[in-house]
Write a protein that holds these residues in place. Sequence first.
Motif, short mmCIF file in Angstrom:
data_model
loop_
_atom_site.label_atom_id
_atom_site.label_comp_id
_atom_site.label_asym_id
_atom_site.label_seq_id
_atom_site.Cartn_x
_atom_site.Cartn_y
_atom_site.Cartn_z
N ARG A 1 -1.17 82.62 -32.19
CA ARG A 1 -0.55 83.79 -32.80
C ARG A 1 -0.33 83.63 -34.31
O ARG A 1 -0.15 84.63 -35.01
N THR A 2 -0.30 82.41 -34.79
CA THR A 2 0.02 82.19 -36.21
C THR A 2 -1.21 81.71 -36.98
O THR A 2 -2.13 81.12 -36.40
N ALA A 3 -1.19 81.95 -38.28
CA ALA A 3 -2.29 81.50 -39.13
C ALA A 3 -2.44 79.99 -39.07
O ALA A 3 -3.58 79.47 -39.08
N GLU A 4 -1.33 79.27 -39.00
CA GLU A 4 -1.38 77.81 -38.98
C GLU A 4 -2.09 77.30 -37.73
O GLU A 4 -2.95 76.41 -37.80
N GLU A 5 -1.73 77.85 -36.56
CA GLU A 5 -2.37 77.44 -35.32
C GLU A 5 -3.86 77.78 -35.34
O GLU A 5 -4.69 76.97 -34.91
N PHE A 6 -4.17 78.97 -35.82
CA PHE A 6 -5.55 79.41 -35.84
C PHE A 6 -6.39 78.54 -36.78
O PHE A 6 -7.49 78.11 -36.44
#
Length: 214
Positions: free
Chosen positions: A19-24
């Motif tokens: 869901r987050t830019a960091e995870e992606f």
Amino acid sequence: LIETLKHRVESKGEEKILRTAEEFREYMQFLKDNRHLYPGLDVESTGLDPIEDHVVGFGLYVPGRLPVYCPVAHTDLEGNVLPNQLTHEVVREEFQKCINLDVKFVYHNATFDMRFMRNSFGMLQYLLCHWDTQVAGNYLNENEKHQLKPLWDKYVSKSSDESDTFAKLFDGIRFNFVPIELGAPYAAKDPKITHELFKFQEPFLDPTHEICKS
């Protein structure tokens, strides 16, 4: 709607939602570092027209990691975009890096996914295709259904029980209305089973492989 879907969709904890830019970005970095494994990609959309319809989310799979679902445009029943989803900007940025690095993906019906990804995220180029399991299925046996789940059931899982299809699970519900947590198990599974089908098909169509030669 939600209660009906809960009875149809069951998560076994074999997927993750990004869901987050960091995870992606972290997952995409792993994907780019392991592009020789040819990651699987599968799109979920509001319909079948790559011009009029748009991407709701997409699944990714790289061997060595859990399959993931990346939501971008799930809405409530009034059409309002739900919070805690990836932005189009970060998706476009990361996939543009894939294009620059010549990352090649495995698809089932590649032209569908490639056109939707390009049009929905405003990319100037198409993502690259290493293998299309639908095309390969036609080469191997033109006299059978070339839908993903029947092929996977027959050749990979070797099960008489048919895998859950979109129509069976969601029964005409547009995917943007499907709650993210309920859509993720289905959407994340598709790129994984596409990749597994690819690995089954590959030896039969590789002229250097003993299976192909025989």
